[in-house]
Design an enzyme around this catalytic site. Structure first.
Site, short mmCIF file in Angstrom:
data_model
loop_
_atom_site.label_atom_id
_atom_site.label_comp_id
_atom_site.label_asym_id
_atom_site.label_seq_id
_atom_site.Cartn_x
_atom_site.Cartn_y
_atom_site.Cartn_z
N LYS A 1 11.93 -9.79 -10.61
CA LYS A 1 10.81 -8.83 -10.18
C LYS A 1 9.73 -8.67 -11.21
CE LYS A 1 10.07 -4.64 -7.46
NZ LYS A 1 10.78 -3.24 -6.81
N SER B 1 10.13 -2.89 -1.92
CA SER B 1 9.01 -3.40 -2.58
C SER B 1 9.49 -4.79 -3.44
CB SER B 1 8.66 -2.44 -3.78
OG SER B 1 9.73 -2.29 -4.73
N SER C 1 14.18 -0.48 -2.02
CA SER C 1 13.36 -1.71 -2.45
C SER C 1 14.31 -2.92 -2.69
CB SER C 1 12.43 -1.17 -3.69
OG SER C 1 11.39 -0.37 -3.52
#
Lengths: 473, 530
Positions: free
Chosen positions: A80, A155, A179
C-alpha cells in the site's frame, strides 16, 4: 497448481523457487506482465519494475550461491502506498506527496525484504487511507476485478485488487477502521487486521495513530498467515508495538459469539444469509455458536469519526510545504503558503476530516467531543472484554453490502461512513480481526465474514477463517 | 469580590499605586547526549541540519521513542526543588504551525506533567522569599528559523532542525514574584540549581535557558489579579529584569491614564529597550492539546524515583551551610564560594592541600575570582589547579614567600601554568627564612647599634621594632618578618625583657597582619608584639 506464477500461493512460489523450478526473476516477470495487462483496474500508483527485478535477481543469485532463502523467497507483494520503501515514491494517494521519495523504510518492509519477498509496486489507496472505496485517491479510483464498474472497497483497495486479480501473490494494507477487511470482503480475498501493537507502525504514514495497524491480504488464509508471521513482533522504534508471550493453545471446539447488534437493520439480506450458513457449517464441525451482545456498538461510527479525525488533523499538520511534498507557487507570505499548499495538495475527504478533527479538539469543544469519544471508546472495548469472557471469538459480517457502483456514495459521506459500521469498533478496541470470503451474492459479488479475536490471538481467528475457507471449497 | 475600598480606588486610577505580579515560564535544555525522542546528538551547534533523522525531521512514518535519560534529568530538577514526581505522566501534542516545528505539533505534557509543585528560595534585601512552582514538565525543543537581513522581496527564510527534539524541561512558577529584581534572583537561583544538577548549561545567550514572563499589575493592597500580558524574547537575566520593568511601567501608565490592559503577547526588543505587541497573526490561541497516541503513558515506579533521589548532588544552599560549618568560614564566604558548583569544588579541592580554609577562601574570593572576571574565564578552565594553589598558600604560610610576592607568583602561575615552587626557585624570590641566612643579618644589626641595645635593655622595649625594621631593610624585603621576630625574641636581649612572660603570639594572627601592605610590616608587626 497452474503454470502461471501469478496463480500460485505463497508456499507454492517459495517451494518452486527453492527447488529451482522457477527463478524469482520469472515469477516476478509474470506479475509485472500481468500488472501491465491489467492497468485498467488501477491497482498500483507506482509499479516498481526495476527494483522488483533487482530484488528477484538477488534471490536467484543467493540460490545459485547455495545461500539459505527466506520464508517468502521470490514472492511478489503489493505494498500500500502509505508504507515506506526506501527510494521509492510514497504518495499516500495524495497530490501533496506526489514527488516525495522516502530516505528510509518501514520495519515491515525491512522484515519482508529479509524474508526474500519481492515488492512489485506501491498500490493505490484513498488519500492518506481516508475512505472506504479507494475513490479518494488523487491517482484515480481502483476498480473491482469482479465488476470494474464497482468499487473494490477501501482504503487499501489497490492491494486488495492486486491480490484478487493475480497482480501480486499477497499484499500489505493498513487498517484504521476497516481499510484492509472491507476491500478484502468486497474483492473476495482474505484480509487480516492484527491486534494494535502486533505489527510495527514504523514507516507507516500515520492517519490515526491510535487506530492504525498494518494488515495483510492473501488469496488464502495460509498465504495471509505466512506474510503476517514475517512482519509481526516487537520493534523498538515503535513505542506502541508489543512484546507478546506465546498465544494460549486454541481449543479444538470453540465457542463462537454471534453479536446481535451486527445483524440488525441495514444489513443486506444475502449477506445475512451467507453468514448464517457459515455459522451453521461451523456448528456442524463441532463449534458452539452463542448469541452475545455488544450494546455500545451503536456509538461506534460517531466515536470513530471523532477520534480518527482528531488524530488525523494533527498527523497531517506536517504537510505544510516547508520541508517536502507539494508547495504552492509564489505565495504572498507564510500563511498564504500554508493555505494554498494545503488547499491544492489535499482532496475533499482529507480536508473534511482535518476540519472535523480540528473542531473536535478546539477549546470549548474538546470535552464534549474528543473527551466523550474517548470514554465511549472505553465502553466499546469493555463490551468486547465482557463478550470474550464467554466466547473464543466473534463472527460477524465484514460489510453491510457487497461492492457498490463507483460514484454511488461519493456525494453522501455519511452513507459512505456506514460502510465501516462492522469494522471500526475492532480498531477502537485494538483487537485482531480477519475478513474471509464466505459466499457469493446472486450477482456474483463476494461476501466476507469477519472473525474477531482476543488481543494477540491472530492464529486462533486465522484457524477459524481457514475452516470457513475449507467449507466454501 | 472586590471590596468597596478597591472599587473606589479603581474609579480614580491616577491616585492609586500598583504592585506587579509576575510568574515565569522557564525552559531549560537538558544536557543529555541524545535527543528526547531519537538517537541524534543533542549538542549545541554543528552544521545546519547535521544532527537530524526521520524522527526529529518529522518525516512521514517516523515515530518517537522516549529517552530515559531525559526523564531522569527532569526528575532530578523536580526532586531538587521539592516537587512531586508523578507515577504516571502523559505526553500530549501541542498543535501549531511554524516552519521550525516540523511535525506541526510539539510533543509536550499538558494535564499530567511529570512534576508538580516545589519551590525555590531567593533572598531579596536580606529577606528569604519562596517562589512556588506550579509544575515542571518534559517536552521537545523546536528548530531555529533564520531570516537573512536585507534579502529584499525575494527573501528566503532558512530552517535549522538540529535543535528539534533536544529535551527541555519547562518550569512554571506561581505568580509569586513581585519585582523585576526578584525575577532576576529567581532566575539566578534556578540557573544555579540546574548547574549543580549538571542537567543544563544555564547559558541564556545560547538559548539553553529561556524565560517568558506573565505580568500583571494590581492596586497596592488588593489580591485580585489584573489582566496579564506575556513578555517574550529576553536573552539574559538582565534583559528579563529590564523587560519586566518596562512592561510594568507601561501597564501602570496605561491604567493610570484610564486605559485597560489587553491580554496579549509582547516581544522584548533588547536593542530598542522596549516591548511591542506580537502581531495577532503570529499568535496561536488554541493549541488543541490531546494525548500523544504514539507514546504510552510514562510510568514512573517509586523505586526509580528513589534511585534518582539518592543520586542527587548536594545543592547550593545545603552546601553553603556545610562549608560554613565544616571549614569554619563565614556564611558570606560560603555563599560566594557556592554560587557556582565548580567554584565550590575548587575551594574544597584547595582545602584538601592547604588546611587553613579562611586563607584559602580569601585567596579564591579575591585573587581567583578577580582573574576569572577579568579574563571571562570558567572556573573549570582556570589554569591554576587547586593543588597548585594549595602549594602556593602553603609557601606563604611557611614564610617561603611574602604575600605580595605570592601575588606576583600567582600571576605567573596563571599565565604559564607552572607550579609555584618552580617559579619561586627559578626567580630567587624566596624569603630569607632559614636561621643560617637570618642569623648573620641580625648579628650585623645588633653589632651596628650598641646604643639602642643599651636603651632596650634599660626598658625601652618598643625598640624591638627598630631591630626588626633594620633587619628587613638590610634583606631588601626578602627577610621573613615572622622569622625575624622569632629569631630576635630568641636572642639574649629578649631573655631579660622580652615578651617571654606574655602569651606568645600565634603564627596565625601574625599571618593576618602580613597579608597586606608590605611597607607597613615593620611597624605593624612590632606593634602587635608589644
Amino acid at each position: 497448481m497452474t503454470d502461471s506464477p501469478t496463480r500460485w500461493s505463497v508456499a507454492e512460489t517459495v517451494e518452486r523457487v527453492e527447488r529451482g523450478e522457477v527463478t524469482a526473476a520469472a515469477a516476478t516477470g509474470a506479475h509485472l506482465t500481468r500488472i501491465e495487462e491489467r492497468r485498467s483496474l488501477n491497482a498500483y500508483i507506482t509499479v516498481m519494475a526495476d527494483q522488483a527485478r533487482e530484488q528477484a535477481a538477488d534471490i536467484d543469485r543467493k540460490r545459485a550461491a547455495g545461500e539459505s532463502l527466506g520464508p517468502l523467497a521470490g514472492v511478489p507483494l503489493a505494498i500500500k502506498d502509505n508504507i515506506l520503501v526506501a527510494g521509492v515514491p510514497c504518495t499516500c494517494g495524495s497530490r501533496i506527496l506526489r514527488d516525495w521519495i522516502p530516505p528510509y523504510e518501514a520495519t515491515v518492509i525491512e522484515r519482508l525484504r529479509g524474508a526474500g519477498a519481492v515488492f512489485v509496486g506501491k498500490s493505490n489507496c484513498d488519500e492518506f487511507a481516508m475512505g472506504s472505496t479507494t475513490e479518494n485517491s488523487h491517482y484515480g479510483p481502483s476498480r473491482n476485478p469482479h465488476d470494474p464498474e464497482r468499487v473494490p472497497g477501501g482504503s487499501s483497495g489497490g492491494s486488495a485488487v492486486a491480490v484478487a486479480d493475480f497482480q501480486a501473490v499477497a499484499g500489505l494494507g493498513s487498517d484504521t477502521g476497516g481499510s484492509v477487511r472491507l476491500p478484502a470482503a468486497l474483492c473476495g480475498v482474505v484480509g487480516l487486521k492484527p491486534t494494535y501493537g502486533a505489527v510495527s507502525r514504523w514507516g507507516l504514514v500515520a492517519f490515526a495513530s491510535s487506530l492504525d495497524q498494518i494488515g495483510v491480504f492473501g488469496r488464502t488464509v495460509a498465504d495471509t498467515k505466512a506474510v503476517f508471521d514475517v512482519i509481526r513482533g516487537h520493534d523498538p522504534r515503535d513505542s506502541t508495538s508489543m512484546r507478546t508471550n506465546g498465544a494460549r493453545p486454541a481449543p479444538k471446539q470453540l465457542t463462537i459469539g454471534w453479536p446481535e447488534e451486527y445483524y440488525g437493520e441495514g444489513l443486506d439480506a444475502e449477506i445475512r444469509h451467507s453468514l448464517e450458513q457459515t455459522a451453521n457449517r461451523l456448528k456442524d464441525s463441532g463449534h458452539k455458536i452463542i448469541p452475545v451482545s455488544l450494546p455500545n456498538s451503536k456509538y461506534t461510527i460517531a466515536v470513530y469519526y471523532v477520534i480518527c479525525t482528531a488524530e488525523a488533523s494533527s498527523n497531517l499538520a506536517r504537510y505544510d510545504g516547508v520541508k517536502y511534498g507539494h508547495r504552492a507557487d509564489s505565495p504572498d507570505d507564510l500563511l498564504d503558503m500554508y493555505r494554498h499548499t494545503r488547499a491544492e495538495g489535499f482532496g475533499d475527504e482529507v480536508k473534511r476530516r482535518i476540519l472535523l478533527g480540528t473542531y473536535v479538539l478546539s477549546a470549548g469543544y474538546y470535552d464534549a467531543y474528543y473527551g466523550t469519544a474517548q470514554k465511549v471508546r472505553t465502553l466499546i472495548a469493555d463490551d468486547f472484554t465482557r463478550a470474550f469472557a464467554t466466547v473464543d471469538c466473534l463472527l460477524t459480517p465484514t460489510s453491510p453490502t457487497c461492492a457498490f457502483k463507483l460514484g454511488e456514495k461519493m456525494d453522501d459521506p455519511l452513507a459512505m461512513y456506514l460502510s465501516d459500521i462492522y469494522t471500526t469498533s475492532i480498531n477502537l478496541a485494538g483487537l485482531p480481526a480477519v475478513s474471509v470470503p464466505c459466499g457469493t451474492s446472486k450477482g456474483g459479488l463476494p461476501i466476507g465474514a469477519q472473525v474477531i479475536g482476543r488481543p494477540f490471538e491472530e492464529h486462533l481467528i486465522l484457524s477459524v477463517a481457514e475452516e470457513i475457507e475449507k467449507h466454501r471449497r | 469580590m472586590r471590596s468597596e475600598n478597591e472599587r473606589t480606588k479603581a474609579m480614580t486610577p491616577q491616585s492609586v499605586t500598583y504592585d506587579p505580579v509576575i510568574g515565569l515560564e522557564v525552559h531549560a535544555q537538558l544536557l543529555t547526549d541524545a535527543k528526547i525522542f531519537c538517537g541524534c546528538k543533542a549538542a549545541y551547534g554543528g552544521a545546519p541540519n547535521a544532527h537530524t533523522c526521520p524522527v526529529c525531521l518529522g518525516l512521514p512514518g517516523a515515530l518517537p521513542v522516549l529517552n530515559r535519560r531525559a526523564v531522569e534529568f527532569a526528575m532530578r530538577m523536580i526532586l531538587a526543588v521539592g516537587g512531586t514526581v508523578r507515577h504516571e505522566a502523559i505526553f500530549a501534542r501541542k498543535n501549531y504551525f511554524y516552519p521550525d516545528l516540523p511535525k506541526g505539533y510539539q510533543i509536550s505534557q499538558y494535564d499530567q506533567p511529570l512534576g508538580d509543585g516545589g519551590s525555590v528560595g531567593i533572598i531579596d534585601a536580606g529577606v528569604e522569599h519562596r517562589i512556588g512552582l506550579i509544575r515542571i514538565h518534559l517536552e521537545e525543543d523546536a528548530g531555529k528559523s533564520f531570516h537573512p537581513e536585507n534579502a529584499g522581496d525575494d527573501a528566503t527564510s532558512l530552517v535549522d532542525m538540529n535543535r528539534c527534539g533536544v529535551p527541555l524541561i519547562e518550569i512554571v512558577s506561581r505568580p509569586d514574584i513581585h519585582s523585576p529584581r526578584q525575577a532576576g534572583l529567581y532566575l539566578t537561583r534556578l540557573k544555579q540549581i540546574l548547574e549543580y544538577l549538571e542537567i543544563c548549561t544555564g547559558n541564556m545567550e545560547e538559548g539553553a535557558l529561556r524565560c517568558d514572563a506573565n505580568v500583571s499589575i494590581r492596586p497596592t493592597g488588593t489580591t485580585a489579579f489584573g489582566t496579564r500580558t506575556e513578555v517574550k524574547n529576553m536573552n539574559s537575566i538582565r534583559g528579563v529584569e529590564r523587560a519586566l520593568a518596562y512592561e510594568i511601567e507601561r501597564q501602570t501608565r496605561l491604567v493610570q491614564s484610564g486605559g485597560t490592559v489587553v491580554q496579549e503577547t509582547m516581544l522584548w526588543d533588547e536593542k530598542a529597550q522596549s516591548a511591542h505587541p506580537m502581531r495577532s497573526k503570529e499568535e496561536s490561541s488554541d493549541y488543541r492539546y490531546f494525548p500523544e497516541p504514539d507514546l504510552l503513558p510514562l510510568r514512573v515506579p517509586a523505586e526509580w524515583i528513589q534511585t534518582v533521589r539518592s543520586s542527587l548532588p548536594e545543592l547550593p544552599q545545603t552546601r553553603a551551610k556545610r562549608l560554613a560549618t565544616q571549614y569554619g568560614i563565614p556564611a558570606y564566604d560560603a555563599a560566594v564560594l557556592t554560587d557556582q558548583k565548580a567554584l565550590a569544588d575548587y575551594f574544597e579541592a584547595t582545602v584538601k592541600g592547604f588546611a587553613d580554609a579562611k586563607k584559602a577562601s580569601n585567596w579564591i574570593m579575591t585573587e581567583v575570582l578577580r582573574i576569572l572576571k577579568d579574563r571571562a574565564l570558567d572556573v573549570r578552565k582556570f589554569p591554576v589547579t587547586p593543588a597548585s594553589l594549595a602549594e602556593l598558600l602553603g609557601m606563604i604560610d611557611q614564610g617561603t614567600i611574602s604575600a605580595t610576592m605570592a601575588k606576583e607568583v600567582f600571576e605567573t602561575m596563571v599565565a604559564s601554568g607552572r607550579a609555584a615552587t618552580d617559579i619561586v626557585v627559578g626567580s630567587g624570590l624566596a624569603q630569607i627564612s632559614g636561621d643560617d641566612d637570618l642569623a648573620p643579618l641580625i648579628d650585623a644589626v645588633l653589632a651596628d647599634n650598641p646604643g639602642q641595645i643599651e636603651k632596650y635593655k634599660g626598658g625601652k622595649t618598643q625598640l624591638f621594632g627598630f631591630f626588626v625594621g633594620e633587619t628587613m631593610k638590610r634583606s631588601k624585603g626578602r627577610a621573613n618578618p615572622q622569622r625575624v621576630n622569632d629569631e630576635g625574641r630568641d636572642r639574649d636581649l629578649q631573655q631579660q625583657h622580652g615578651p617571654g612572660a606574655r602569651p606568645r603570639p600565634s603564627r596565625r594572627n601574625c599571618g593576618r597582619a602580613l597579608v597586606g601592605d608590605h611597607s607597613r610590616i615593620p611597624g605593624g608587626v612590632c606593634a602587635r608584639f608589644d
